[in-house]
Scaffold this motif. Structure first.
Motif, PDB file in Angstrom:
ATOM      1  N   GLN A  43       0.824  -1.200   0.000  1.00 28.71           N
ATOM      2  CA  GLN A  43       0.000   0.000   0.000  1.00 28.71           C
ATOM      3  C   GLN A  43       0.862   1.256   0.000  1.00 28.71           C
ATOM      4  OE1 GLN A  43      -2.192  -1.167   3.578  1.00 28.71           O
ATOM      5  NE2 GLN A  43      -4.059  -1.181   2.337  1.00 28.71           N
ATOM      6  N   GLU A  73       0.067   5.455  -0.247  1.00 28.33           N
ATOM      7  CA  GLU A  73      -0.990   6.456  -0.234  1.00 28.33           C
ATOM      8  C   GLU A  73      -1.114   7.098  -1.620  1.00 28.33           C
ATOM      9  OE1 GLU A  73      -1.805  10.854   1.646  1.00 28.33           O
ATOM     10  OE2 GLU A  73      -0.237   9.606   2.504  1.00 28.33           O
ATOM     11  N   GLY A  74      -2.321   7.092  -2.167  1.00 27.57           N
ATOM     12  CA  GLY A  74      -2.568   7.713  -3.465  1.00 27.57           C
ATOM     13  C   GLY A  74      -2.427   6.782  -4.653  1.00 27.57           C
ATOM     14  N   TRP A  78       2.103  11.657  -7.858  1.00 32.76           N
ATOM     15  CA  TRP A  78       3.106  11.570  -6.796  1.00 32.76           C
ATOM     16  C   TRP A  78       4.405  12.248  -7.235  1.00 32.76           C
ATOM     17  CZ3 TRP A  78       5.292   6.376  -4.437  1.00 32.76           C
ATOM     18  CH2 TRP A  78       6.013   6.675  -3.272  1.00 32.76           C
ATOM     19  N   ARG A  92       5.947   9.598   1.543  1.00 29.74           N
ATOM     20  CA  ARG A  92       4.746   8.862   1.922  1.00 29.74           C
ATOM     21  C   ARG A  92       5.127   7.612   2.694  1.00 29.74           C
ATOM     22  NH1 ARG A  92       1.001   9.268  -3.512  1.00 29.74           N
ATOM     23  NH2 ARG A  92       0.989  11.542  -3.586  1.00 29.74           N
ATOM     24  N   ASP A  93       4.217   7.191   3.536  1.00 27.81           N
ATOM     25  CA  ASP A  93       4.407   5.935   4.263  1.00 27.81           C
ATOM     26  C   ASP A  93       3.803   4.797   3.458  1.00 27.81           C
ATOM     27  OD1 ASP A  93       5.594   7.399   6.258  1.00 27.81           O
ATOM     28  OD2 ASP A  93       3.831   7.420   7.550  1.00 27.81           O
ATOM     29  N   CYS A  94       4.476   3.664   3.458  1.00 26.07           N
ATOM     30  CA  CYS A  94       4.015   2.483   2.733  1.00 26.07           C
ATOM     31  C   CYS A  94       3.915   1.314   3.707  1.00 26.07           C
ATOM     32  CB  CYS A  94       4.985   2.112   1.613  1.00 26.07           C
ATOM     33  SG  CYS A  94       5.237   3.408   0.390  1.00 26.07           S
TER      34      CYS A  94
END
Length: 163
Positions: free
Chosen positions: A26, A28-29, A87, A107-109
């Motif tokens: 995952q 974000e975006g 992104w 971003r965090d994944c």
């Protein structure tokens, strides 16, 4: 006297290996179902060399996280190319020439490995991920069987294996 163990004596009764095809990544975006391949995190440690008389000793230095490679499907709708480009534009806007703040483009994944019924059995939290490179790949009139893919290389600040 030595005894020979059978295979059933050496293996645990409840052995279920993790499978390479049971995972969710995952970002974000970016839609998670677009992900085709992803690497699990890798780490490197610098070494510190200590010379002492005729000998050398080594100590562990700083740890760095390697880049991870991600490959995404690029369907017509929803467009994977557009999600990745949005992104990228938070890193650098090519029309205006403005660069973005790290708070916008990092971003965090999460990488979740699943068991046969869909329960998360391994969870990696990757903090501060940014795009290091994006490759929208080539086109070929003679290739009628290969779907379009996008290759990303992501750099992260920190990574934690939660469980």
């Amino acid at each position: 006297m030595a005894t020979t163990l059978s295979v059933t004596d050496m293996l645990p009764n409840k052995f279920e290996p993790k499978r390479k095809y049971r995972w969710i990544f995952q970002i974000e975006g970016v839609d998670a179902f677009l992900m085709k391949t992803v690497q699990r995190p890798t780490f490197q440690f610098e070494e510190m060399k200590i010379d002492f008389i005729n000998a050398v000793r080594y100590l562990g230095g700083k740890m760095t996280f390697s880049e991870i490679r991600v490959q995404l499907h690029d369907p017509i709708a929803p467009s994977g190319a557009q999600q990745v480009m949005e992104w990228i534009r938070t890193h650098y806007e090519s029309v205006s020439g403005r660069a973005g703040y790290a708070d916008f483009y990092k971003r965090d994944c999460q990488l979740k490995l699943l068991d046969p019924v869909g329960t998360v059995v391994e969870l990696w939290d990757m903090k501060g991920c940014m795009i290091k490179s994006a490759n929208y790949n080539d086109l070929d009139y003679s290739d009628t069987n290969t779907p379009m893919m996008i290759d990303l290389s992501l750099r992260m600040d920190n990574c934690v294996l939660q469980y």
